[in-house]
Scaffold this active site. Structure first.
Site, mmCIF file in Angstrom:
data_model
loop_
_atom_site.group_PDB
_atom_site.id
_atom_site.type_symbol
_atom_site.label_atom_id
_atom_site.label_comp_id
_atom_site.label_asym_id
_atom_site.label_seq_id
_atom_site.Cartn_x
_atom_site.Cartn_y
_atom_site.Cartn_z
ATOM 1 C CG HIS A 30 -1.212 97.735 -27.202
ATOM 2 N ND1 HIS A 30 -0.593 98.942 -27.447
ATOM 3 C CD2 HIS A 30 -1.454 97.197 -28.423
ATOM 4 C CE1 HIS A 30 -0.476 99.112 -28.752
ATOM 5 N NE2 HIS A 30 -0.991 98.072 -29.356
ATOM 6 C CG MET A 64 1.185 93.598 -23.682
ATOM 7 S SD MET A 64 1.624 92.069 -24.525
ATOM 8 C CE MET A 64 2.687 91.316 -23.322
ATOM 9 N N PRO A 65 0.514 96.108 -20.950
ATOM 10 C CG PRO A 65 -0.900 97.790 -20.201
ATOM 11 C CD PRO A 65 -0.296 97.213 -21.433
ATOM 12 C CE1 TYR A 66 -0.663 87.695 -18.382
ATOM 13 C CE2 TYR A 66 0.932 88.032 -16.627
ATOM 14 C CZ TYR A 66 0.040 87.225 -17.284
ATOM 15 O OH TYR A 66 -0.187 85.944 -16.839
ATOM 16 C CG HIS A 107 -2.487 90.822 -23.267
ATOM 17 N ND1 HIS A 107 -2.946 90.002 -24.259
ATOM 18 C CD2 HIS A 107 -1.739 91.770 -23.878
ATOM 19 C CE1 HIS A 107 -2.475 90.421 -25.422
ATOM 20 N NE2 HIS A 107 -1.743 91.504 -25.212
#
Length: 64
Positions: free
Chosen positions: A38, A1-3, A40
């Protein structure tokens, strides 16, 4: 999950923020193969008086 947590000084329009979110997401998809759903991205806007560089606050720098 990239943030991604992006901090900028205040002043960007809603349209500019939407473009940032869109293009950052596209970059993660094209380069890293991440799924957009996925990804954010949080944009934090900081007052000029709370951001400094080159030894001065940004609000003072912009007065020069």
């Amino acid at each position: 999950m990239p943030y991604i947590n992006l901090q900028i000084t205040k002043g960007a329009t809603r349209e500019q923020k939407a473009q940032i979110v869109r293009e950052f997401t596209e970059t993660l998809v094209s380069i890293l193969g991440k799924k957009p759903e996925h990804t954010h991205i949080v944009i934090e806007e900081i007052d000029d008086e709370n951001w400094g560089f080159s030894g001065v606050l940004t609000d003072e720098f912009r007065k020069q």
